[in-house]
Design a protein around this motif. Structure first.
Motif, mmCIF file in Angstrom:
data_model
loop_
_atom_site.group_PDB
_atom_site.id
_atom_site.type_symbol
_atom_site.label_atom_id
_atom_site.label_comp_id
_atom_site.label_asym_id
_atom_site.label_seq_id
_atom_site.Cartn_x
_atom_site.Cartn_y
_atom_site.Cartn_z
ATOM 1 N N GLY A 182 11.062 -18.880 17.268
ATOM 2 C CA GLY A 182 10.319 -18.814 18.758
ATOM 3 C C GLY A 182 10.371 -17.647 19.226
ATOM 4 N N GLU A 183 9.682 -17.323 20.176
ATOM 5 C CA GLU A 183 9.693 -15.852 20.783
ATOM 6 C C GLU A 183 10.546 -15.872 21.737
ATOM 7 N N GLN A 184 10.967 -16.985 22.436
ATOM 8 C CA GLN A 184 12.135 -16.862 23.586
ATOM 9 C C GLN A 184 13.487 -17.564 23.039
ATOM 10 N N ILE A 185 14.282 -16.896 23.043
ATOM 11 C CA ILE A 185 15.840 -17.646 23.099
ATOM 12 C C ILE A 185 16.008 -18.843 24.139
ATOM 13 N N GLN A 186 16.552 -19.703 23.843
ATOM 14 C CA GLN A 186 16.831 -20.734 24.888
ATOM 15 C C GLN A 186 18.626 -20.730 24.993
ATOM 16 N N PRO A 187 18.657 -21.372 26.047
ATOM 17 C CA PRO A 187 20.251 -21.185 26.465
ATOM 18 C C PRO A 187 21.180 -22.392 25.580
ATOM 19 N N SER A 188 20.020 -23.066 25.175
ATOM 20 C CA SER A 188 20.853 -24.049 24.145
ATOM 21 C C SER A 188 21.115 -23.632 22.744
ATOM 22 N N ALA A 189 20.729 -22.310 22.421
ATOM 23 C CA ALA A 189 20.746 -21.930 21.032
ATOM 24 C C ALA A 189 22.240 -21.577 20.592
ATOM 25 N N THR A 190 22.376 -22.140 19.413
ATOM 26 C CA THR A 190 23.810 -21.773 18.695
ATOM 27 C C THR A 190 24.193 -20.484 18.445
ATOM 28 N N ILE A 191 25.275 -20.176 18.034
ATOM 29 C CA ILE A 191 25.592 -18.605 17.507
ATOM 30 C C ILE A 191 24.616 -18.360 16.294
ATOM 31 N N GLN A 192 24.637 -19.289 15.555
ATOM 32 C CA GLN A 192 23.642 -19.096 14.220
ATOM 33 C C GLN A 192 22.420 -18.751 14.847
ATOM 34 N N GLU A 193 21.728 -19.366 15.371
ATOM 35 C CA GLU A 193 20.284 -19.308 16.108
ATOM 36 C C GLU A 193 20.152 -18.163 16.714
ATOM 37 N N THR A 194 21.248 -17.706 17.619
ATOM 38 C CA THR A 194 21.376 -16.533 18.185
ATOM 39 C C THR A 194 21.210 -15.184 17.374
ATOM 40 N N GLN A 195 21.937 -15.421 16.219
ATOM 41 C CA GLN A 195 21.986 -14.239 14.993
ATOM 42 C C GLN A 195 20.635 -14.042 14.548
ATOM 43 N N GLN A 196 19.965 -15.056 14.260
ATOM 44 C CA GLN A 196 18.410 -15.153 13.648
ATOM 45 C C GLN A 196 17.631 -14.469 14.561
ATOM 46 N N TRP A 197 17.463 -15.105 15.710
ATOM 47 C CA TRP A 197 16.972 -14.632 17.029
ATOM 48 C C TRP A 197 16.760 -12.945 16.733
ATOM 49 N N LEU A 198 18.099 -12.486 16.989
ATOM 50 C CA LEU A 198 18.347 -11.085 17.023
ATOM 51 C C LEU A 198 17.693 -10.271 15.916
ATOM 52 N N LEU A 199 17.781 -10.826 14.521
ATOM 53 C CA LEU A 199 17.199 -10.156 13.570
ATOM 54 C C LEU A 199 15.758 -10.452 13.463
ATOM 55 N N LYS A 200 15.035 -11.500 13.866
ATOM 56 C CA LYS A 200 13.838 -11.671 13.817
ATOM 57 C C LYS A 200 13.110 -10.641 14.822
ATOM 58 N N ASN A 201 13.755 -10.432 15.930
ATOM 59 C CA ASN A 201 13.215 -9.620 17.060
ATOM 60 C C ASN A 201 13.852 -7.903 16.784
ATOM 61 N N ARG A 202 14.143 -7.714 15.556
ATOM 62 C CA ARG A 202 14.328 -6.401 15.436
ATOM 63 C C ARG A 202 15.652 -6.019 16.061
ATOM 64 N N PHE A 203 16.861 -6.678 16.064
ATOM 65 C CA PHE A 203 17.997 -6.234 16.922
ATOM 66 C C PHE A 203 19.164 -6.479 15.858
ATOM 67 N N SER A 204 18.730 -6.001 14.483
ATOM 68 C CA SER A 204 19.693 -6.519 13.366
ATOM 69 C C SER A 204 21.107 -5.584 13.791
ATOM 70 N N SER A 205 21.133 -4.184 14.208
ATOM 71 C CA SER A 205 22.205 -3.542 14.285
ATOM 72 C C SER A 205 23.136 -4.030 15.505
ATOM 73 N N LEU A 230 15.735 -5.074 24.477
ATOM 74 C CA LEU A 230 16.463 -6.590 24.430
ATOM 75 C C LEU A 230 16.313 -7.166 25.769
ATOM 76 N N TYR A 231 16.339 -6.684 27.004
ATOM 77 C CA TYR A 231 16.318 -7.415 28.275
ATOM 78 C C TYR A 231 14.948 -7.889 28.214
ATOM 79 N N ASN A 232 13.943 -7.059 27.987
ATOM 80 C CA ASN A 232 12.606 -7.783 27.991
ATOM 81 C C ASN A 232 12.224 -8.886 27.027
ATOM 82 N N SER A 233 12.777 -8.751 26.187
ATOM 83 C CA SER A 233 12.799 -9.773 25.033
ATOM 84 C C SER A 233 13.183 -10.956 25.255
ATOM 85 N N LEU A 234 14.500 -10.761 25.943
ATOM 86 C CA LEU A 234 15.265 -12.062 26.341
ATOM 87 C C LEU A 234 14.777 -12.768 27.720
#
Length: 504
Positions: free
Chosen positions: A325-348, A381-385
């Protein structure tokens, strides 16, 4: 030598000055500490020089000591960390010294240890953006490395290795029982990481850090033994010598009282103990499997996703639905948060946020993110969140006219979502947001919203006075009023299988 004195006796008897003079010939290793003589005497490294000198109250004894043969700056205040100036590309010796007491660490006696030498940023903000900074340097200096070993000049090192994805690190094996010296060359200069606006900018400081490891039960060099580092600045060739001379001349002009506030310059630099570099164990790519071979960024060899069952961030598995999804939810797990960062070009930043859930990430303020990621990536990152989309340059409302409907003259001006066609059904308008105010963007958005194949749209016209058709050009789009309302119809194009769109 009758040096077997208690430390408190030395200080109380006022023999510190005599010690300073008598120790002047004991190697260069004692020269670079950022301490007064009483502090030097309290250091565990003193036992390296004379094991017969006891140190009361000693709680820790580092197993190794690293000394770089480069003079420290005299323009450093007391109790501040030493600063050493280096010339770009020049070879500097780092002596690898065994500082163990008799009987300490018998498990490494007669065995090799592995050390990693790296050049890193001293500034915490630049450490957070290290990957982007190094990628930019690599782009400007293709084929070059930030740090190299001068192997012909080095002594006692074996099995030297450099990782193509880690341009700022070198590693090697060495025997603590034998004389070992590693000669390093730093190829980046401090001003290369300073925003260039008007010239003459102050260069950023770096750190030379050495991390040493021993073998574990599987024979892999992953058990940390010791880490130490020092602060440096790197200048173009001969620049460090000029800077050292300038600092020395400035200090000579100061009064004796002012000089007491500054450290003397030492011929060598002693690396002081520090925490191991966070990704140090994973640098041994040939000894242990890489945790993240599927990530495209070269930095990701140290940025693994913990406990991830997904083989690749590009494949949306069972646990990746949140990240798609485009927006990360508060219920996102650590794994889902990592994949959201990768998907939104925050891999570093996956390593930095490796233990963050969605709720943890959303709690960070804009100021927090800017401090951690730097201004550019922090704001992004702030705008993406917050799911802040780009504000469109123009918004128009469009409704598709039904073939059977009869539209009265002037109805278009008053039409809205509440107006009705001839059959009594309301007109339903769709919002079209234009990021570019050009005619092709209008055609593309109409095709997208109303499911019209884009290749079938030949031209877009606007109905003018007396029913004439006016070709919609870029200039016409730029003169549309924001939030204008249009009905549109389609007519078959002559001599073609396509259609024309007519805005009314």
């Amino acid at each position: 030598m009758a040096w077997v004195l208690k430390m408190d006796e030395v200080i109380e008897s006022g023999l510190v000055h005599d010690f300073d003079a008598s120790l002047s010939g004991i190697g260069q290793e004692l020269g670079a500490g950022a301490y007064s003589m009483s502090d030097v005497l309290a250091l565990p490294i003193f036992k390296q020089e004379d094991s017969s000198l006891p140190l009361d109250g000693e709680t820790e004894h580092p197993p190794f000591q690293y000394v770089m043969c480069a003079a420290t700056s005299p323009a450093v205040k007391l109790h501040d960390e030493t600063l050493t100036y280096l010339n770009q590309g020049q070879s500097y010796e780092i002596r690898m010294l065994d500082n163990r007491k008799m009987g300490d660490m018998p498990e490494i006696s007669g065995k090799l240890v592995k050390s990693i030498i790296r050049v890193v940023f001293h500034d915490r903000r630049l450490q957070y953006t290290e990957h982007q900074q190094l990628e930019g340097w690599k782009w400007n200096r293709p084929g070059d490395r930030l740090l190299d070993l001068d192997i012909p000049m080095s002594v006692g090192i074996i099995d030297t290795r450099t990782n193509p994805s880690q341009l700022n690190a070198v590693e090697f094996l060495w025997d603590p029982a034998k004389r070992t010296s590693a000669f390093i060359q730093v190829h980046c200069i401090s001003t290369e990481f300073t925003p260039r606006k008007h010239g003459g900018e102050k260069g950023v400081p770096f750190r030379i850090q050495v991390d040493t490891f021993k073998q574990n039960e599987n024979g892999e060099y992953t058990d940390h033994l010791h880490s130490a580092s020092c602060q440096i600045k790197v200048f173009k060739p001969k620049g460090a010598d000029r800077k050292q001379k300038t600092d020395r001349e400035k200090m000579e002009k100061r009064t004796a009282h002012e000089k007491e506030k500054y450290q003397p310059s030492y011929d060598t630099t002693i690396l002081t103990e520090c925490s191991p570099w966070p990704d140090a164990p994973t640098a041994y790519v040939n000894n242990s499997p890489s945790p993240a071979p599927t990530f495209t960024s070269p930095h990701q060899s140290t940025c693994s996703v913990p406990d991830s069952n997904s083989s690749s961030p590009n494949h949306q598995g069972d646990g990746a639905s949140q990240a798609s999804g485009e927006q990360i939810q508060p219920s996102a797990t650590i794994q889902e948060t990592q994949q959201w960062l990768l998907k939104n070009r925050f891999s570093s930043y996956t390593r930095l946020f490796s233990n963050f859930s969605g709720a943890d990430l959303l709690k960070l303020t804009k100021e927090d993110l800017v401090q951690i990621c730097g201004a550019a990536d922090g704001i992004r990152l702030y705008n993406s969140l917050k799911s802040r989309s780009v504000r469109p340059r123009l918004t128009i409302y469009v409704c598709r006219e039904q073939p059977s409907s009869t539209v009265l003259q002037g109805q278009q001006q008053a039409a809205s979502s509440a107006s009705e066609n001839g059959s009594g059904a309301p007109y339903v308008y769709h919002a079209i947001y234009l990021e570019e105010m050009i005619a092709s963007e209008v055609a593309r958005k109409l095709a997208l919203v109303f499911n019209i194949p884009l290749h079938q749209i030949n031209q877009v016209y606007r109905q003018g006075p007396t029913g004439i058709h006016i070709l919609v050009s870029d200039q016409m789009v730029q003169n549309f009023q924001d939030e204008s309302c249009f009905l549109f119809s389609t007519v078959k194009a002559e001599n073609s299988d396509g259609i024309h769109i007519i805005l009314k």
